[in-house]
Design a protein around this motif. Structure first.
Motif, PDB file in Angstrom:
ATOM      1  N   ARG A 125       0.832  -1.194   0.000  1.00  0.00           N
ATOM      2  CA  ARG A 125       0.000   0.000   0.000  1.00  0.00           C
ATOM      3  C   ARG A 125       0.871   1.250   0.000  1.00  0.00           C
ATOM      4  N   PRO A 126       0.318   2.382  -0.447  1.00  0.00           N
ATOM      5  CA  PRO A 126       1.073   3.626  -0.302  1.00  0.00           C
ATOM      6  C   PRO A 126       1.090   4.074   1.152  1.00  0.00           C
ATOM      7  N   GLU A 127       2.160   4.743   1.532  1.00  0.00           N
ATOM      8  CA  GLU A 127       2.220   5.287   2.892  1.00  0.00           C
ATOM      9  C   GLU A 127       1.354   6.542   2.982  1.00  0.00           C
TER      10      GLU A 127
ATOM     11  N   GLU B 228      -1.780  -1.472   8.593  1.00  0.00           N
ATOM     12  CA  GLU B 228      -1.314  -0.075   8.610  1.00  0.00           C
ATOM     13  C   GLU B 228      -1.721   0.523   9.958  1.00  0.00           C
ATOM     14  N   ASP B 229      -0.740   0.700  10.833  1.00  0.00           N
ATOM     15  CA  ASP B 229      -1.101   1.169  12.177  1.00  0.00           C
ATOM     16  C   ASP B 229      -0.655   2.612  12.445  1.00  0.00           C
ATOM     17  N   SER B 233      -0.155   4.209  16.084  1.00  0.00           N
ATOM     18  CA  SER B 233      -1.292   4.917  16.693  1.00  0.00           C
ATOM     19  C   SER B 233      -2.515   4.023  16.737  1.00  0.00           C
ATOM     20  N   GLY B 234      -2.702   3.222  15.703  1.00  0.00           N
ATOM     21  CA  GLY B 234      -3.849   2.336  15.686  1.00  0.00           C
ATOM     22  C   GLY B 234      -4.153   1.874  14.279  1.00  0.00           C
ATOM     23  N   LEU B 235      -4.917   0.783  14.191  1.00  0.00           N
ATOM     24  CA  LEU B 235      -5.324   0.250  12.897  1.00  0.00           C
ATOM     25  C   LEU B 235      -6.833   0.354  12.803  1.00  0.00           C
TER      26      LEU B 235
END
Lengths: 180, 525
Positions: A125-127, B228-229, B233-235
């Motif tokens: 995924r893109p950041e 992706e967190d 901070s969180g997902l």
């Protein structure tokens, strides 16, 4: 305004602006120089900050993605070294190479935030944009703008146009759905 | 050093690239309806996927006092999104894992075999595990102590005493530094403990007593789970799953149902409301039955909390749809797709009219709720903090616990001591559901005000909201030894908002009392 900026350049800019920079009547604001004078200093300072931030980013990545950490360390060291070099003065060749590298880094940043790198912790995924990344890119853009002025007049125009073409190219890719 | 000026022409030439670099990443974020990269056409329309109930685990053997289970944690490919195979980790290869049914006074032993790959196939970490039975007063060595890990190729037998009152528990991974990834991959399941008191009540049971395990996910373009967190901070995923199915549809009869809702999300808080506006009746919290049922129109549900609610579908007509909606909570990223959770389709008259009531008294002897502040012998203050990019409790991280040889503790209450713990969150930027292992507690107040109605039962997780101080009253009973206290936003827990306390001084050492052993196929339990 014309009087003020012209006066400012008269005081601080020993180089004549390249032909066509100022209209004969002196009225074009677009062609007036910004009263920022020490381009070399700006470039040196901005690229040094970018380098230090890259080194800090490397610390964040060292635990989970060594490839990224090494990349950031290399970029950080090169940028801080370039900052020192710019303070001592540089050649058009080095400035040109530096510009190309910086434009490449900015494009890489856009790629990583819109399409996504295919490696590392964000391989899928893109950041998302983050404060550190934005700060680095702002420093790099400031360096690019300042470094262009370090080139001789003819090369300055070519380099500026090349950066413009890259910028327009990114927007075209976005408009056609390739980026984003 | 050049002293040439930057011309406006130069700036304009650079600005095309500059605007692209600064604007396009934000444009992508703002434009996104969700966070998943998978094509929208691959996501099912809400309420088209049938509801399922997780399977019930079967003991491999039983004796006079104990039921024995064996489960292998395995990587499997399963369908969360219809027609899309997704790699998951499952207890017994199932996501959610099988529900364990237990009775008070009857011990359960579970052999957990770590049959996971040596490295996560995409995230490249070693999936060591530590299984925590959340809500159980287990001995320290069976509590899922974060550093008491079981490596791939090892196993560990966990012993659960089941001496506590009836409650909804769950078992999930608690391995140091990778709890979030492992739980997100699917290592979570329910465990229901019943007792004579509960069985004697006329509340819904059997097929009208339904587990609901709620979790949000995000997907890559090829249908794998995306992690992706946001710098820990969180997902916050954009696909809401209930028992592993996205926005499912459940046919119900015109009668009362008990739903045991577990928020197994890593970071997402929920606020439930029925689309009809009708109230829900809360009958139990983390630590079991409340003294009296509470009627509420909304329920705020932090991660790892359990709320057992009763919804009465008798008031609806056949053919009517009731949607469980999510109004969202502050500091959970919501998308259009996260506003709905599941639908109940009223489909038939009741086929069984028994156990269809909610009495006004549910539990005359709720132990934690019977505590009074006058019993307290100490007041301790805990602050949940973010500093220098790390989460901590009172500035203490799990890394520091490890560095101390697992000796450092933030509190050392005596066995059976009653204490007040005050937990403060000075930030307005995030909330923290704080879990205290071993104990059930009573929430005394939130910023000096009474707790919410749904919190008027025994708890083991408390939602510490933004700029809040929450006061808790608890008794350190059942066991002695070292137990963890941590945030149940799992990226926070992993990085590194977890510390420990010690009850008494002579408890078993969770690191050495029952370590994991090498697994050999066919080893008898």
């Amino acid at each position: 305004m014309t009087d003020r900026t012209t006066a400012a350049r008269a005081v601080v800019d020993p180089h004549p602006a390249h032909p066509g920079d100022v209209d004969e009547d002196g009225s074009s604001a677009l062609r007036s120089p910004v009263p920022t004078v020490t381009a070399g200093l700006v470039a040196a300072g901005a690229v040094t900050v970018a380098g230090v931030l890259h080194l800090l980013a490397a610390l964040e990545h060292v635990q989970h993605q060594m490839t990224f950490a090494v990349f950031f360390i290399v970029v950080g060291l090169v940028q801080t070294g370039a900052g020192a070099g710019l303070r001592r003065g540089s050649t058009p060749l080095r400035v040109g190479l530096g510009l190309a590298a910086l434009v490449g880094l900015v494009v890489l940043y856009v790629y990583s935030r819109t399409i996504g790198l295919q490696i590392g912790p964000h391989a899928d995924r893109p950041e998302d944009p983050d404060f550190l990344g934005i700060t680095v890119v702002v420093c790099e853009l400031a360096t690019i703008a300042a470094m262009i002025t370090l080139l001789p007049d003819r090369l300055r125009s070519v380099a500026g146009n090349a950066v413009l073409v890259v910028g327009i190219g990114v927007w075209v890719l976005w408009a056609t759905g390739v980026v984003g | 050093m050049s002293t040439r000026a930057v011309s406006r022409r130069d700036l304009l030439k650079v600005s095309a690239l500059g605007a692209a670099a600064l604007a396009l990443p934000f444009e992508r974020v703002v434009r996104a309806k969700g966070i998943s990269r998978i094509a929208e056409s691959k996501l099912p329309k809400p309420f088209t996927v049938p509801f399922v109930v997780p399977p019930v685990a079967k003991p491999i053997r039983s004796d006079a006092t104990t039921d024995y289970y064996q489960m292998s944690m395995r990587q499997v490919q399963a369908e969360i999104l219809p027609g899309v195979g997704t790699d998951l980790f499952g207890y017994d290869g199932q996501v959610p894992g099988p529900t364990i049914m237990a009775s008070q006074g009857r011990q359960v032993v579970v052999r957990h075999v770590n049959g996971l790959p040596a490295k996560h196939p995409r995230w490249s970490y070693t999936p060591w595990t530590s299984v925590h039975l959340h809500g159980s007063a287990s001995l320290p060595q069976y509590d899922g102590y974060a550093s008491d890990i079981t490596q791939p190729g090892q196993y560990k037998d966990y012993v659960y005493p089941n001496m506590q009152p009836a409650r909804t528990l769950w078992y999930h991974d608690h391995g140091a530094a990778h709890t979030a990834e492992n739980a997100y991959m699917g290592l979570a399941a329910m465990y229901q403990l019943t007792d004579a008191q509960e069985r004697g009540l006329p509340i819904p049971t059997g097929r009208y007593d339904v587990p609901l395990i709620l979790s949000d996910k995000m997907f890559t373009a090829d249908g794998q789970l995306m992690y992706e967190d946001k710098s820990h901070s969180g997902l916050w995923g954009d696909v809401i799953t209930m028992n592993g199915k996205p926005w499912p549809r459940m046919p119900v009869e015109r009668r009362k149902y008990r739903f045991r809702i577990l928020n197994a999300s890593l970071s997402r808080g929920f606020r439930y409301k029925l689309s009809t506006g009708e109230p829900m009746t809360v009958i139990a919290t983390d630590g079991g039955l409340m003294g009296a049922p509470q009627q509420v129109s909304e329920i705020r549900h932090g991660m790892a909390e359990r709320y057992d609610i009763v919804i009465d579908f008798a008031k609806y007509k056949i053919g009517q749809r009731v949607v469980l909606q999510n109004l969202g909570v502050k500091n959970s990223t919501d998308y259009d797709t996260t506003k709905q959770i599941m639908a109940f389709d009223v489909a038939a008259e009741p086929t069984d009219g028994t156990k269809n009531e909610v009495p006004s008294v549910l539990n005359p002897n709720p132990s934690a709720m019977g505590l009074t502040e006058s019993m307290s012998t100490a007041t301790r203050k805990l602050e949940v903090i973010r500093g220098n990019g790390e989460w901590s409790v009172n500035g203490v991280t799990w890394e520091q616990i490890v560095a101390s040889g697992y000796r450092k503790v933030i509190a050392n209450p005596a066995k059976d001591a009653v204490e007040v713990w005050e937990i403060t969150n000075k930030s307005g930027g995030w909330f923290h559901p704080v879990h205290i292992h071993l104990v059930d507690f009573k929430i005394l107040s939130r910023n000096g005000k009474p707790p919410r109605p749904e919190e008027l039962g025994p708890k083991d997780v408390v939602y510490v909201g933004e700029n809040e101080t929450v006061r808790l009253l608890m008794k350190f009973e059942h066991q002695t030894g070292r137990y963890m206290v941590h945030c149940h936003n799992l990226p926070h827990e992993d990085h590194d908002m977890m510390t420990q306390f010690e009850v008494g001084t002579a408890g078993p050492d969770p690191m050495t009392a029952a370590p994991a052993l090498p697994w050999t196929a066919g080893l008898k339990l």
